[in-house]
Design an enzyme around this catalytic site. Structure first.
Site, short mmCIF file in Angstrom:
data_model
loop_
_atom_site.label_atom_id
_atom_site.label_comp_id
_atom_site.label_asym_id
_atom_site.label_seq_id
_atom_site.Cartn_x
_atom_site.Cartn_y
_atom_site.Cartn_z
N ASN A 153 6.31 8.35 3.17
CA ASN A 153 6.54 7.16 2.35
C ASN A 153 7.38 7.56 1.14
OD1 ASN A 153 5.73 4.42 0.99
ND2 ASN A 153 5.12 5.98 -0.50
N GLU A 154 8.38 6.78 0.85
CA GLU A 154 9.25 7.05 -0.31
C GLU A 154 9.52 8.55 -0.42
OE1 GLU A 154 7.98 4.89 -3.85
OE2 GLU A 154 8.39 2.98 -2.85
N TYR A 160 10.94 -4.10 -5.04
CA TYR A 160 9.99 -4.79 -5.93
C TYR A 160 10.73 -5.69 -6.90
CZ TYR A 160 6.00 -2.10 -4.27
OH TYR A 160 5.00 -1.59 -3.49
N GLU A 174 7.31 -2.58 1.80
CA GLU A 174 6.70 -2.85 0.48
C GLU A 174 7.60 -3.82 -0.28
OE1 GLU A 174 5.44 0.43 -2.04
OE2 GLU A 174 4.83 1.59 -0.28
N GLN A 205 0.08 -6.04 -2.89
CA GLN A 205 -0.74 -5.54 -1.82
C GLN A 205 -1.80 -6.60 -1.48
OE1 GLN A 205 -2.14 -1.60 -2.79
NE2 GLN A 205 -0.06 -0.79 -2.89
#
Ligand code: AHR
Length: 513
Positions: free
Chosen positions: A192-193, A259, A313, A362
């Site tokens: 992840n990332e 985001y 995400e 989330q």
């Protein structure tokens, strides 16, 4: 200067839209349209703050009503939402998570410091069994995020075997821990990332790591893995380019994170003015451009569209609520978040030829959550209601809509539309609309290719009060409910058209038969 120029461009674009009345052509007879995969309405649950503990899991001995340790109220709320896929255990947490710590008798599970998120002690009482059983109970497809940053190839390979193989030592271990039959696990994320909290890697280095890890994630006993490479954040097009160039096989999807956040000044989740609101919308809808740009790179390297894009995400990111742990990212959720959700989902619905999944961050008690909990109280947020209203689009065929190009400019110079629309055809035709204006209603004339509607019904989500106060509306503990869906009746049908009046800052979903 930038602002003056963009203001001018937007003014040229607006035209009739400013009159508060627009025409939208709905092409319900268009052929060859992609399906909107239900996974676009996916979620994310990380060991972060009170997402897992308190949010999903309270343990079997808790005074909070529970089903085998899972909050009963949350289970019921999630069932109504029809969550198709759930990503776990992180996020940044995933690259520090060692799955073997989370199996076996509770008393033997080691405790770790969750160094990414507030230094909280993680007792590993929610592990592989607890997660996969939760998904199984709710009919959710699990999406496991594997540890590449601080794990090993062997550790990940054995995790896959433990979850999905019928025989062998890992299967015996699983059976000894109470689960004879393997689970079905489709989605596996390889890190992840990886450009950041997942190991600070370059895309070139990560591409090689990906290939090493992916090859040892095996398909056991009819379980077929869908392998996801850790993707770019926001505008990092180079990451996508290098990954697409270097990883040609053993990959099903490439992820992307975006985001809605201003890292210089996140701002309060509930206290904001109209300028802040439009700035947030401007940033949120920029995802359209970002998705298009990543897809354009993918098209170049993969013209046949074998590799999917997964936005695993996304969501709003504001300051934490006063008095809460800054590392726990607990934020409230207003009608502004509902607007971001609606406009984002309308955008995702249009990119599903390549975009096959999106996971809002989330599920509970973190960032743009569906649900907030405190003790035995539960709050359904405005974002929850948008996801519930929009779930009619899941697995329906996308229907093209022509919406006037009516960009408005936010004070920070980003363009957001005056009206957001998407449509799909399943058992009925569904049209989701959002009017972002704080103070202006919008009349929309929906004109169909051929359909002469016989029955129209709808639901509306709107805040309490007027102007920015309505946008700041939110639900809270002690029974405060300011945002809840209601039947929508403000439309008129004539021949092939339905004329709808959307109040300011409202989200509407129509069913047309
Ligand atoms: O959702 C919070 C964090 O945001 C995730 O752990 C990480 O992947 C991202 O940076």
């Amino acid at each position: 200067m930038r602002r003056t120029l963009t203001t001018l461009i937007a003014a040229l674009l607006t035209g009739a839209a400013l009159s508060g009345q627009v025409k939208v052509a709905v092409h319900e007879n268009a052929t060859g349209q992609p399906v909107i995969p239900k996974e676009i309405y996916g979620q994310f649950a990380e060991h972060l703050g009170r997402c897992i503990y308190d949010g999903i899991w309270v343990g079997k001995d808790s005074p909070v009503p529970n089903i085998d340790g899972y909050r009963k109220d949350l289970v019921e709320a999630i069932r109504d939402l029809k969550v198709p896929v759930l990503r776990w255990p992180g996020g940044c947490f995933a690259d520090e998570y060692h799955w073997m710590d989370g199996i076996g008798p509770l008393k033997d599970r080691p405790k770790m410091i969750n160094s990414n998120w507030g230094g909280t002690v993680e007792d590993n009482s929610f592990g592989t069994h607890e997660f996969l059983n939760f998904c199984e109970m709710l009919g959710i497809e699990p999406y496991i995020s594997g540890n590449v940053g601080s794990g090993s190839v062997e550790e990940l390979a054995k995790w896959v075997e433990y979850m999905t193989a019928e025989g062998g030592t890992m299967a015996e271990k699983r059976a000894a821990n109470g689960r004879e039959k393997p689970w079905k696990v489709k989605y596996i994320g390889i890190g992840n990332e990886s450009w950041g909290c997942g190991g600070n890697m370059t895309p070139e280095f990560y591409s090689d790591q990906y290939k090493r890890y992916a090859i040892y994630c095996r398909n056991y006993d009819g379980n077929r893995l869908y392998k996801v490479a850790s993707g770019a954040s926001d505008y990092d097009y180079n990451w996508t380019k290098v990954l697409m160039r270097n990883v040609k096989s053993d990959i099903s999807g490439l992820s992307l994170h975006y985001y809605t956040v201003d890292w210089n000044k996140k701002g309060s989740a509930t206290e904001f003015n109209a300028d802040d609101y439009y700035n947030v919308l401007g940033k949120a809808v920029e995802i359209d451009e970002v998705i298009k740009n990543h897809i354009a790179i993918m098209d170049l390297y993969d013209p046949r569209g074998r590799i999917d894009l997964l936005l695993d995400e996304w969501g709003t990111w504001f300051d934490v609520e006063p008095g809460t742990n800054p590392g726990h990212l607990y934020q409230q959720n207003t009608m502004r978040d509902a607007m971001v959700a609606a406009m984002s989902l309308n955008i995702f619905n249009k990119h599903t030829a390549r975009l096959k999944m999106a996971n809002i961050a989330q599920m509970v008690n973190v960032l743009q959550s569906m649900i907030l909990t405190k003790g035995s109280e539960i709050v359904l947020t405005p974002t929850y209601h948008v996801f519930r209203m929009f779930n009619v689009h899941q697995d329906a065929v996308s229907v093209p809509v022509d919406v006037p190009d009516d960009g408005q400019v936010s004070p920070s110079g980003r363009i957001y539309p005056e009206l957001s629309v998407s449509a799909s055809k399943g058992e009925a035709l569904h049209i989701s609309l959002a009017n972002p204006s704080v103070d202006k209603p919008k009349t929309v004339e929906l004109e169909f290719d051929a359909l002469k509607p016989k029955a129209v019904s709808g639901e509306i989500l709107v805040g309490k009060g007027k102007g920015i106060e309505a946008v700041k509306s939110h639900n809270d503990y002690d029974g405060k409910v300011e945002v809840a869906p209601a039947p929508f009746k403000d439309f008129k049908t004539t021949g092939k058209t339905v004329k709808v009046t959307l109040p300011p800052a409202s989200v509407v979903v129509l069913e047309v038969k």
